[in-house]
Scaffold this active site. Structure first.
Site, PDB file in Angstrom:
ATOM      1  N   ASN A 111       0.826  -1.207   0.000  1.00  0.00           N
ATOM      2  CA  ASN A 111       0.000   0.000   0.000  1.00  0.00           C
ATOM      3  C   ASN A 111       0.861   1.258   0.000  1.00  0.00           C
ATOM      4  O   ASN A 111       0.617   2.201  -0.750  1.00  0.00           O
ATOM      5  CB  ASN A 111      -0.909   0.000   1.231  1.00  0.00           C
ATOM      6  CG  ASN A 111      -2.384  -0.091   0.869  1.00  0.00           C
ATOM      7  OD1 ASN A 111      -2.744  -0.108  -0.292  1.00  0.00           O
ATOM      8  ND2 ASN A 111      -3.225  -0.158   1.868  1.00  0.00           N
TER       9      ASN A 111
ATOM     10  N   ASP B  64      -6.877  -5.705   5.878  1.00  0.00           N
ATOM     11  CA  ASP B  64      -6.294  -6.923   5.296  1.00  0.00           C
ATOM     12  C   ASP B  64      -6.628  -8.154   6.131  1.00  0.00           C
ATOM     13  O   ASP B  64      -5.888  -9.129   6.139  1.00  0.00           O
ATOM     14  CB  ASP B  64      -4.773  -6.776   5.147  1.00  0.00           C
ATOM     15  CG  ASP B  64      -4.058  -6.593   6.478  1.00  0.00           C
ATOM     16  OD1 ASP B  64      -4.749  -6.365   7.505  1.00  0.00           O
ATOM     17  OD2 ASP B  64      -2.825  -6.672   6.516  1.00  0.00           O
TER      18      ASP B  64
END
Length: 289
Positions: free
Chosen positions: A61, A96
């Site tokens: 990310n 996640d």
């Protein structure tokens, strides 16, 4: 009427499914697990719960940006659906974190095989917009009725197993066991005592000299955090640093070390009347950077 009906269907779907991956969301997974455990209780049927957490996802990310991270999560969801198949239901809890409900499965051998397969498949490289990303996953497993007959107990115990698998080196799975409760309680106590030690500034810095071999001159000091607990005695950094990292205490801890080391060097330099500066190296967490 048709438009209104379709809107209600869409609202209902959004309330129970993750908009990014299409998987069941936390709300739906909680309802599903609660329903299964309630109906299985009288017949003593089993249900396994897997908790999954992606390893190194934050790095993807931060490096490639959130759109790539979102695409990666979509691909992870597809891989999980492919591996789990008809054996259970896969959900995304947020971020996640993923969850797998596996009704009527308590065979540890089969669960271990499935967990290993999930780890292997999720760990295969991802190609997104000509970028190559590699992540991993850790898995925690709890089985009803042995590890709990209520939803909250089973979720909590699978979380403990997940923490143990991540703490053991990531990229592995761990079944819940009773001793994990003792470890969790121990971590909680150490966390509370560490907060007190930080507030009262009872932590210490030890300075290890680094010597230049040409002339045996000390050129820099490495500042090392040490903690002597008033009741437990010496607690090693390998014990309290991972707890500080997980709880966010590593940020104030890091600031304490930087501040204390800088003050100590200034004091030494003044006492010794040195015109050239002294240097210290300080270990800084990536979270703090």
């Amino acid at each position: 009427m048709t438009v209104e009906y379709e809107r209600q269907l869409e609202d209902s779907r959004l309330a129970e499914y993750d908009s990014l991956t299409g998987l069941a969301n936390r709300h739906r997974m909680n309802k599903r697990l609660e329903s299964i455990l309630a109906s299985y209780k009288s017949t003593n049927r089993s249900c396994a719960l897997m908790m999954l957490d992606l390893d190194r996802f934050k790095q993807v990310n931060d490096t490639f940006g959130h759109p790539v991270g979102d695409d990666l999560l979509k691909q992870v969801a597809k891989r999980l659906l492919r591996v789990v198949g008809h054996r259970g239901e896969v959900g995304r809890l947020g971020g996640d974190e993923f969850q797998v409900i596996l009704p009527d499965l308590d065979d540890r051998g089969k669960l271990g095989e499935l967990a290993n397969k999930i780890i292997q498949v999720v760990s295969q490289p991802y190609i997104i917009e000509d970028k190559r990303a590699t992540i991993g996953t850790s898995v925690g497993i709890a089985i009803s009725p042995y590890d709990g007959v209520h939803k909250d107990d089973l979720i909590h115990n699978s979380d403990l197993a997940l923490y143990a698998s991540k703490n053991g080196g990531r990229g592995q799975f761990r079944f819940y066991s009773a001793d994990l409760k003792d470890e969790a309680e121990e971590r909680r106590i150490i966390e509370e005592d560490l907060r007190v030690a930080l507030a009262e500034e009872t932590l210490e810095l030890h300075y290890q000299p680094i010597v230049r071999t040409d002339d045996n001159m000390v050129v820099v000091f490495e500042a090392l955090m040490r903690w002597t607990h008033p009741e437990r005695g010496y607690i090693g950094p390998n014990v309290f640093i991972p707890i500080a990292e997980r709880t966010g205490l590593i940020i104030p801890l890091g600031m304490f070390v930087l501040d204390r080391a800088a003050r100590q060097l200034a004091d030494w330099q003044q006492e010794l009347g040195m015109s050239t500066p002294l240097f210290a190296s300080v270990n800084v967490s990536s979270r703090q950077l």
